[in-house]
Design a protein around this motif. Structure first.
Motif, mmCIF file in Angstrom:
data_model
loop_
_atom_site.group_PDB
_atom_site.id
_atom_site.type_symbol
_atom_site.label_atom_id
_atom_site.label_comp_id
_atom_site.label_asym_id
_atom_site.label_seq_id
_atom_site.Cartn_x
_atom_site.Cartn_y
_atom_site.Cartn_z
ATOM 1 N N LEU A 1 0.806 -1.215 0.000
ATOM 2 C CA LEU A 1 0.000 0.000 0.000
ATOM 3 C C LEU A 1 0.842 1.269 0.000
ATOM 4 N N GLY A 2 2.055 1.202 0.549
ATOM 5 C CA GLY A 2 2.934 2.363 0.523
ATOM 6 C C GLY A 2 2.404 3.551 1.300
ATOM 7 N N LEU A 3 1.731 3.299 2.439
ATOM 8 C CA LEU A 3 1.252 4.401 3.267
ATOM 9 C C LEU A 3 2.448 5.065 3.965
ATOM 10 N N PRO A 4 2.317 6.318 4.368
ATOM 11 C CA PRO A 4 3.428 6.989 5.065
ATOM 12 C C PRO A 4 3.891 6.144 6.255
ATOM 13 N N ALA A 5 5.165 5.802 6.267
ATOM 14 C CA ALA A 5 5.668 4.798 7.207
ATOM 15 C C ALA A 5 5.498 5.220 8.663
ATOM 16 N N HIS A 6 5.805 6.462 8.981
ATOM 17 C CA HIS A 6 5.734 6.890 10.375
ATOM 18 C C HIS A 6 4.323 6.734 10.927
ATOM 19 N N ALA A 7 3.337 7.215 10.179
ATOM 20 C CA ALA A 7 1.946 7.138 10.641
ATOM 21 C C ALA A 7 1.469 5.690 10.689
ATOM 22 N N GLN B 1 10.487 -1.790 7.447
ATOM 23 C CA GLN B 1 10.731 -0.506 6.794
ATOM 24 C C GLN B 1 12.171 -0.398 6.314
ATOM 25 N N ARG B 2 13.118 -0.877 7.128
ATOM 26 C CA ARG B 2 14.537 -0.780 6.772
ATOM 27 C C ARG B 2 14.919 -1.783 5.670
ATOM 28 N N GLU B 3 14.494 -3.032 5.839
ATOM 29 C CA GLU B 3 15.008 -4.110 4.993
ATOM 30 C C GLU B 3 14.087 -4.486 3.839
ATOM 31 N N GLY B 4 12.850 -4.070 3.912
ATOM 32 C CA GLY B 4 11.892 -4.489 2.897
ATOM 33 C C GLY B 4 11.373 -5.892 3.187
#
Length: 438
Positions: A98-104, A133-136
């Protein structure tokens, strides 16, 4: 159990999504049923839409998230921690695809752990999502989530096209609209959409269809409540063209719920004398609701009847000019809309479905007038339910012959035509048009 939360916004819908997925994955529940039960607990339509989006994203490729947990945890969560596992899947899906903003996404998912009463595991959720988030996340072939027996059947039936079938079945489907021509033209409704800021494209082969990319709540569609438009996939809309009943004819829709195809036929020709059956009285109520919303009236009978039964006390004895048999099937052509099909379908189901389909064909053929037409349709891509089913029927039915359909209905497949998932933007669907000797 979901508790109240005053933490990060969006925690509640993520917690609900985890609960839905826990019921689907670990308790064998239907996604559609679980969503219908749980979505009304959320007041904001944006939250309801988010839950649906999250559930579909997880169900399309859960093996990727299983692989991530297997790599990153010495002991991944088991059945007793089903909600935790599903919440992690929800978090992964927000990051990819989905690629939503990672922090939120991470903050809200961590807070959702607390909403679920798992405050002591919030740190674990945070750590795993930060690692994703870091490694995929792992990338796996698109056929990974299909059960072995079904994967092999599809490869056997469609050897040259199986790769495309698997890839299209994990892709989000577009939104297809069917304009009610009794309330206005397709172009006029397209203009109403444009005025509401919604872009839609007409389909060149389907007279009533508009295609909208992305997701959209039906409440955002102008005139939906008043019946100006319905949501119906392109392949399902093609059924009306394939059946093409005579004007004013007596038509039987033998497995009618939830009523989209019955309604489409009546939108095309309100003079049809329509009988719609369904074995489930509750589902028949959905047909009634559909017709009421679309303001369709006329010579219409709705009957709670098992169309496969040899008992025909519901039938006046007057044969029908056209019969639509949209048969119960494996639903393997609509996995992108019902991704839990892959979880719940069993190989033994196919044997039972093939027997039921054959019985429906034999019983309904007796209700068809000489010179009449029966359209056999399924949302399956398995030849046992489609081409082979119709070939067997023709072999045992001397007064039946095939009326070939045009190429626009899909690939030639025995006596019928097969659309595969994603072709023309539509679902997988089979059609065979059969004529009864006069």
């Amino acid at each position: 159990m979901i508790a109240s939360s005053t933490g990060a916004p969006g925690a509640q819908p993520r917690a609900v999504a985890a609960g839905v997925l826990d019921a689907v994955f670990l308790r064998g529940r239907s996604l559609r049923v679980e969503l219908a039960r749980r979505l009304p607990t959320l007041d904001d339509p944006r939250d309801r839409a988010l839950v649906e989006t999250l559930c579909f994203a997880v169900l399309r490729q859960p093996a990727r998230y299983e692989a991530a947990l297997a790599q990153w945890m010495a002991k991944p969560p088991g059945r007793r921690d089903g909600e935790l596992k599903m919440l992690l899947f929800v978090g992964f899906a927000q990051l990819d695809p989905l690629g939503l903003p990672a922090h939120a996404a991470v903050a809200s998912t961590v807070e959702a752990a607390r909403v679920l009463g798992r405050r002591h595991q919030a740190g674990l959720v945070n750590a795993l999502l930060r690692r994703a988030q870091r490694e995929g996340l792992p990338t796996l072939p698109p056929d990974t989530d299909w059960p072995d027996w079904l994967r092999e059947r599809i490869r056997g039936d469609w050897p040259a096209l199986a790769g495309s079938i698997f890839a299209e079945s994990i892709a989000p489907a577009p939104l297809w609209l069917r304009v009610n021509r009794q309330q206005g033209s397709r172009e006029a409704y397209r203009e109403r959409l444009a005025a509401a800021g919604i872009s839609a494209l007409p389909d060149p082969t389907l007279a009533d269809a508009l295609r909208v990319e992305g997701t959209l709540a039906v409440t955002a569609l102008p005139g939906f409540t008043a019946g100006a438009v319905s949501v119906q996939d392109a392949s399902a809309q093609a059924v009306a063209d394939a059946l093409a009943p005579p004007a004013g004819g007596r038509v039987l829709d033998a497995c009618a719920a939830p009523g989209g195809k019955t309604a489409h036929l009546l939108e095309r020709d309100p003079s049809l004398r329509m009988t719609a059956l369904d074995v489930d009285p509750k589902r028949l109520e959905a047909v009634e609701g559909t017709l009421k919303r679309l303001q369709l009236r006329g010579d219409i009978r709705l009957m709670a009847v098992d169309a496969a039964s040899a008992k025909d006390d519901w039938w006046s004895g007057q044969p029908f000019d056209a019969v639509l048999l949209d048969a119960p099937c494996s639903a393997t052509g609509i996995v992108r809309r019902q991704p839990d099909v892959r979880l719940h379908r069993r190989e033994s189901d196919i044997t039972a479905l093939v027997k039921l389909q054959a019985r429906l064909l034999d019983v309904l053929w007796q209700k068809l007038a000489p010179g009449g037409v029966l359209l056999y349709a399924t949302c399956s891509i398995l030849k046992a339910e489609n081409a082979a089913q119709v070939e067997a029927f023709l072999a045992r039915t001397p007064d039946a012959r095939v009326d070939p359909l045009a190429e626009r209905f899909g690939h030639a497949s025995g006596p019928g035509r097969q659309r595969l998932p994603g072709e023309g933007g539509g679902d997988g669907f089979f059609y065979a048009r059969l004529l009864k000797a006069a």
